[in-house]
Design a protein around this motif. Structure first.
Motif, PDB file in Angstrom:
ATOM      1  N   ASP A   1       3.707   2.702  -6.773  1.00 33.03           N
ATOM      2  CA  ASP A   1       3.522   2.165  -5.431  1.00 33.03           C
ATOM      3  C   ASP A   1       4.849   2.184  -4.665  1.00 33.03           C
ATOM      4  N   ASN A   2       4.746   2.348  -3.377  1.00 32.65           N
ATOM      5  CA  ASN A   2       5.879   2.391  -2.445  1.00 32.65           C
ATOM      6  C   ASN A   2       6.640   3.709  -2.482  1.00 32.65           C
ATOM      7  N   THR A   3       6.205   4.665  -3.341  1.00 27.98           N
ATOM      8  CA  THR A   3       6.897   5.959  -3.414  1.00 27.98           C
ATOM      9  C   THR A   3       5.932   7.129  -3.252  1.00 27.98           C
ATOM     10  N   LEU A   4       4.759   6.886  -2.700  1.00 25.45           N
ATOM     11  CA  LEU A   4       3.748   7.947  -2.632  1.00 25.45           C
ATOM     12  C   LEU A   4       4.163   9.096  -1.718  1.00 25.45           C
ATOM     13  N   CYS A   5       4.847   8.776  -0.625  1.00 25.45           N
ATOM     14  CA  CYS A   5       5.176   9.824   0.350  1.00 25.45           C
ATOM     15  C   CYS A   5       6.326  10.716  -0.116  1.00 25.45           C
ATOM     16  N   SER A   6       7.060  10.291  -1.138  1.00 29.85           N
ATOM     17  CA  SER A   6       8.118  11.123  -1.724  1.00 29.85           C
ATOM     18  C   SER A   6       7.689  11.707  -3.063  1.00 29.85           C
ATOM     19  N   ALA A   7       6.396  11.565  -3.404  1.00 26.10           N
ATOM     20  CA  ALA A   7       5.870  12.016  -4.696  1.00 26.10           C
ATOM     21  C   ALA A   7       6.579  11.328  -5.864  1.00 26.10           C
ATOM     22  N   GLY A   8       6.823  10.024  -5.702  1.00 28.09           N
ATOM     23  CA  GLY A   8       7.477   9.267  -6.768  1.00 28.09           C
ATOM     24  C   GLY A   8       8.971   9.467  -6.801  1.00 28.09           C
ATOM     25  N   GLN A   9       9.567   9.688  -5.618  1.00 21.57           N
ATOM     26  CA  GLN A   9      11.009   9.925  -5.520  1.00 21.57           C
ATOM     27  C   GLN A   9      11.405  11.053  -6.468  1.00 21.57           C
ATOM     28  N   THR A  10      10.703  12.158  -6.307  1.00 15.94           N
ATOM     29  CA  THR A  10      10.833  13.296  -7.198  1.00 15.94           C
ATOM     30  C   THR A  10      12.236  13.888  -7.203  1.00 15.94           C
ATOM     31  N   GLY A  11      12.597  14.474  -8.334  1.00 12.55           N
ATOM     32  CA  GLY A  11      13.850  15.232  -8.433  1.00 12.55           C
ATOM     33  C   GLY A  11      15.067  14.379  -8.166  1.00 12.55           C
ATOM     34  N   ASP A  12      15.881  14.824  -7.223  1.00 14.05           N
ATOM     35  CA  ASP A  12      17.147  14.144  -6.940  1.00 14.05           C
ATOM     36  C   ASP A  12      17.011  13.114  -5.829  1.00 14.05           C
ATOM     37  N   GLY A  13      15.786  12.754  -5.474  1.00 17.20           N
ATOM     38  CA  GLY A  13      15.588  11.733  -4.451  1.00 17.20           C
ATOM     39  C   GLY A  13      15.741  12.234  -3.032  1.00 17.20           C
ATOM     40  N   ARG A  14      15.748  13.530  -2.858  1.00 16.68           N
ATOM     41  CA  ARG A  14      16.014  14.067  -1.520  1.00 16.68           C
ATOM     42  C   ARG A  14      14.939  13.686  -0.503  1.00 16.68           C
ATOM     43  N   TYR A  15      13.703  13.419  -0.977  1.00 15.75           N
ATOM     44  CA  TYR A  15      12.607  13.100  -0.051  1.00 15.75           C
ATOM     45  C   TYR A  15      12.341  11.606   0.065  1.00 15.75           C
ATOM     46  N   ASN A  16      13.223  10.775  -0.445  1.00 14.99           N
ATOM     47  CA  ASN A  16      12.966   9.332  -0.464  1.00 14.99           C
ATOM     48  C   ASN A  16      12.741   8.743   0.924  1.00 14.99           C
ATOM     49  N   SER A  17      13.335   9.319   1.937  1.00 12.62           N
ATOM     50  CA  SER A  17      13.180   8.789   3.294  1.00 12.62           C
ATOM     51  C   SER A  17      11.743   8.869   3.780  1.00 12.62           C
ATOM     52  N   MET A  18      10.927   9.722   3.177  1.00 12.55           N
ATOM     53  CA  MET A  18       9.519   9.819   3.560  1.00 12.55           C
ATOM     54  C   MET A  18       8.761   8.535   3.263  1.00 12.55           C
ATOM     55  N   ASP A  19       9.254   7.733   2.320  1.00 13.89           N
ATOM     56  CA  ASP A  19       8.568   6.498   1.928  1.00 13.89           C
ATOM     57  C   ASP A  19       8.775   5.359   2.918  1.00 13.89           C
ATOM     58  N   ASN A  20       9.761   5.449   3.775  1.00  9.91           N
ATOM     59  CA  ASN A  20      10.116   4.322   4.626  1.00  9.91           C
ATOM     60  C   ASN A  20       9.049   4.093   5.692  1.00  9.91           C
ATOM     61  N   PRO A  21       8.488   2.880   5.754  1.00 15.34           N
ATOM     62  CA  PRO A  21       7.538   2.594   6.832  1.00 15.34           C
ATOM     63  C   PRO A  21       8.263   2.482   8.159  1.00 15.34           C
ATOM     64  N   GLY A  22       7.534   2.708   9.234  1.00 16.15           N
ATOM     65  CA  GLY A  22       8.144   2.620  10.552  1.00 16.15           C
ATOM     66  C   GLY A  22       7.313   3.342  11.595  1.00 16.15           C
ATOM     67  N   ALA A  23       7.920   3.537  12.736  1.00 14.29           N
ATOM     68  CA  ALA A  23       7.217   4.111  13.886  1.00 14.29           C
ATOM     69  C   ALA A  23       7.212   5.644  13.813  1.00 14.29           C
ATOM     70  N   TRP A  24       6.631   6.176  12.741  1.00 14.34           N
ATOM     71  CA  TRP A  24       6.472   7.631  12.649  1.00 14.34           C
ATOM     72  C   TRP A  24       5.572   8.117  13.781  1.00 14.34           C
ATOM     73  N   LYS A  25       5.906   9.245  14.363  1.00 17.16           N
ATOM     74  CA  LYS A  25       5.043   9.824  15.386  1.00 17.16           C
ATOM     75  C   LYS A  25       3.727  10.241  14.744  1.00 17.16           C
ATOM     76  N   THR A  26       2.640  10.072  15.464  1.00 17.40           N
ATOM     77  CA  THR A  26       1.320  10.281  14.895  1.00 17.40           C
ATOM     78  C   THR A  26       0.585  11.438  15.571  1.00 17.40           C
ATOM     79  N   SER A  27      -0.376  11.997  14.830  1.00 19.62           N
ATOM     80  CA  SER A  27      -1.333  12.966  15.387  1.00 19.62           C
ATOM     81  C   SER A  27      -2.577  12.199  15.804  1.00 19.62           C
ATOM     82  N   GLN A  28      -3.087  12.501  16.991  1.00 22.25           N
ATOM     83  CA  GLN A  28      -4.302  11.853  17.474  1.00 22.25           C
ATOM     84  C   GLN A  28      -5.511  12.584  16.884  1.00 22.25           C
ATOM     85  N   ILE A  29      -6.369  11.849  16.141  1.00 23.31           N
ATOM     86  CA  ILE A  29      -7.542  12.466  15.541  1.00 23.31           C
ATOM     87  C   ILE A  29      -8.735  11.529  15.684  1.00 23.31           C
ATOM     88  N   SER A  30      -9.929  12.082  15.464  1.00 22.20           N
ATOM     89  CA  SER A  30     -11.132  11.257  15.409  1.00 22.20           C
ATOM     90  C   SER A  30     -11.408  10.895  13.958  1.00 22.20           C
TER      91      SER A  30
END
Length: 225
Positions: A106-135
């Motif tokens: 939990d809390n690391t889903l967007c980085s795939a579990g903070q994979t490898g050297d942690g390069r994608y860890n910032s993907m896990d941070n909640p915040g005002a990410w820009k969104t796509s409008q969908i139905s």
């Protein structure tokens, strides 16, 4: 016929060798964004994933300080690891055996579990990410640069009441809304998804199993229903 002296021939040979050495060095000095990792494939193109969207919006202007105000979540991602953002197509895990929750806490889903050297860890941070409008009835489109095919796609959507701006994603926040079979190799794999009862900012979580190897990709896409 003109006869070259030995010193002229040697000089020309040295010049050729030097030129070849320079060309070889130039080949090695390829910037990380010009050649993505060889094993990388792609991402969700629609609704676009966090990392792919940040590359699309800022890849040609990632040093622009205006990003900090205009797109703060992408700014923190670029500041965390520029190379990760250039390699937007490499967010995957190996060796999970399909037991995702055992390898991705939990809390690391967007980085795939903070994979490898942690390069994608910032993907896990909640915040005002820009969104796509969908139905609430929408199509997921996974873009596969390498055309290796898909064993399956699993598409989850966050439950109503989840707050994407304050809560890092947990497995308990998600509801599985679509699972597919295999796809033949191609550039795009699409599936229709229905997620009734949602409104506001949510996360679509897509899992793509590439067919050529034990590589499973995990994508967080921010949407507004």
């Amino acid at each position: 016929m003109t006869t070259l002296r030995h010193d002229q021939t040697s000089a020309r040979g040295w010049t050729l060798r030097a030129l070849l050495a320079v060309l070889a060095a130039a080949t090695l000095l390829v910037t990380p964004w010009s050649t993505p990792t060889a094993s990388a494939h792609g991402s969700t193109a629609d609704p676009v994933s966090r990392n792919y969207a940040c590359w699309q919006r800022w890849g040609s202007d990632f040093q622009n300080p205006a990003m900090a105000q205009e797109d703060p979540m992408c700014w923190q991602a670029w500041q965390h690891d520029t190379n990760a953002m250039w390699n937007w197509n490499g967010l995957y895990r190996e060796g999970t055996g399909g037991n995702f929750q055992a390898f991705i806490p939990d809390n690391t889903l967007c980085s795939a579990g903070q994979t490898g050297d942690g390069r994608y860890n910032s993907m896990d941070n909640p915040g005002a990410w820009k969104t796509s409008q969908i139905s609430t009835n929408f199509t997921v489109d996974v873009y596969d640069q390498a055309r290796h095919g898909a064993d399956y796609l699993h598409v989850y959507v966050t439950k109503q009441g989840y707050n994407a701006q304050t809560d890092a994603l947990d497995w308990g926040d998600l509801e599985l809304r679509q699972s597919t079979g295999r796809y033949a190799p191609g550039e795009h794999y699409t599936t229709n998804v229905s997620a009734p009862g949602r409104s506001g900012h949510h996360v679509v979580y897509t899992i793509w199993k590439a067919s050529h190897a034990d590589q499973i990709y995990f994508f967080c896409s921010d949407v507004t229903f």
